[in-house]
Design a protein around this motif. Structure first.
Motif, PDB file in Angstrom:
ATOM      1  N   UNK A  47      16.142  -2.049 -15.739  1.00 59.91           N
ATOM      2  CA  UNK A  47      17.213  -1.778 -14.781  1.00 59.91           C
ATOM      3  C   UNK A  47      16.901  -2.480 -13.476  1.00 59.91           C
ATOM      4  N   UNK A  48      17.917  -2.627 -12.659  1.00 60.99           N
ATOM      5  CA  UNK A  48      17.766  -3.148 -11.309  1.00 60.99           C
ATOM      6  C   UNK A  48      18.526  -2.228 -10.371  1.00 60.99           C
ATOM      7  N   UNK A  49      17.821  -1.655  -9.418  1.00 60.70           N
ATOM      8  CA  UNK A  49      18.378  -0.661  -8.507  1.00 60.70           C
ATOM      9  C   UNK A  49      18.910   0.545  -9.271  1.00 60.70           C
ATOM     10  N   UNK A  50      18.323   0.802 -10.431  1.00 60.59           N
ATOM     11  CA  UNK A  50      18.829   1.845 -11.318  1.00 60.59           C
ATOM     12  C   UNK A  50      18.694   3.250 -10.779  1.00 60.59           C
ATOM     13  N   UNK A  51      17.759   3.474  -9.852  1.00 53.69           N
ATOM     14  CA  UNK A  51      17.580   4.799  -9.257  1.00 53.69           C
ATOM     15  C   UNK A  51      18.403   4.987  -7.993  1.00 53.69           C
ATOM     16  N   UNK A  52      19.130   3.957  -7.582  1.00 53.81           N
ATOM     17  CA  UNK A  52      19.904   4.021  -6.344  1.00 53.81           C
ATOM     18  C   UNK A  52      21.200   4.785  -6.563  1.00 53.81           C
ATOM     19  N   UNK A  53      21.421   5.822  -5.784  1.00 50.19           N
ATOM     20  CA  UNK A  53      22.654   6.596  -5.901  1.00 50.19           C
ATOM     21  C   UNK A  53      23.839   5.782  -5.406  1.00 50.19           C
ATOM     22  N   UNK A  54      24.881   5.761  -6.210  1.00 46.32           N
ATOM     23  CA  UNK A  54      26.106   5.034  -5.877  1.00 46.32           C
ATOM     24  C   UNK A  54      27.304   5.950  -6.101  1.00 46.32           C
ATOM     25  N   UNK A  55      28.433   5.592  -5.534  1.00 45.62           N
ATOM     26  CA  UNK A  55      29.670   6.330  -5.811  1.00 45.62           C
ATOM     27  C   UNK A  55      29.953   6.245  -7.307  1.00 45.62           C
TER      28      UNK A  55
END
Length: 253
Positions: A47-55
């Protein structure tokens, strides 16, 4: 793959998660000793930025489906004709009625607590805020759905939900991209779109039976409506070609 995902997420406006599920039982890929050796489940997961919360936009409706099934098995909810039709519209047409009504009835904190128990990002639902989640949490939910684990252990419910996701009407993201990579590839997915956010989370099945999960969450780039879905399609096309490209698989065999 890792280098490609870092490149397409470098500006901070996309998150991507990929998880290879291995071959579908009974498929030609499952019968190939070489394919089984080189395409073991989880071998290429990244993953890439997979732990980043997004809308989350409407991808959160996967979590609503999970909680609905939980409530059924707690004897706290039973479908009638109206609620069943509304649930189906939630998945197929991304309508909000079922999710809005039942989030209010069940309580956001109760739903969030259940999602946390599954090991998924929490809180998804906060009053007066857009729902948020991560690409890796959506991947985890889709793994449970594919495997029949967690909230999706009932075979009939699982089959029904997968069928609805296979019929959802917004197919210019992952479904369009993977078909460009390989004709005959099918996708069961749930999209989300709100303001400049376009998301897609799905289970992909190649013609030879190889399966994988792909989640792409995007925003920015002047997106509105569905204008970000071609961007998702391009990422999906490249991901499939990188991992399952015809030359690579032909050389292995």
């Amino acid at each position: 793959m890792t280098a490609y995902l870092k490149k397409v997420t470098a500006d901070g406006t996309a998150t991507v998660s990929f998880y290879d599920l291995g071959a579908k039982s009974g498929s030609s890929a499952a019968k190939s000793k070489v394919m089984r050796q080189f395409y073991k489940r989880g071998e290429f997961a990244t993953s890439a930025r997979g732990h980043t919360a997004e809308v989350a936009a409407s991808t959160y409706k996967i979590f609503i489906a999970a909680y609905t099934f939980h409530m059924i098995h707690e004897n706290a909810f039973t479908f009638d004709a109206t609620s069943q039709a509304s649930f189906e519209q939630m998945i197929v047409n991304s309508m909000n009625d079922f999710a809005d009504d039942h989030l209010e009835a069940w309580g956001m904190t109760n739903v969030d607590a259940y999602l946390q128990k599954q090991g998924w990002y929490n809180p998804v639902f906060v009053a007066n805020q857009d729902a948020e989640t991560t690409a890796l949490s959506l991947t985890s939910a889709l793994r449970d759905l594919h495997d029949g684990t967690g909230p999706f252990q009932n075979k009939a419910e699982r089959k029904w939900l997968l069928s609805l996701m296979g019929k959802q009407v917004y197919r210019t993201g992952i479904p369009a991209g993977v078909k460009e990579a390989k004709a005959g590839t099918t996708v069961t997915d749930k999209v989300g779109f709100i303001d400049d956010t376009n998301n897609d989370a799905g289970i992909v099945t190649l013609p030879n039976g190889e399966q994988y999960i792909l989640v792409v969450m995007t925003h920015g780039h002047g997106q509105s409506g569905f204008s970000g879905f071609p961007r998702i399609a391009k990422i999906a096309e490249h991901v499939q070609k990188i991992v399952y490209g015809s030359k690579l698989t032909r050389d292995l065999n």
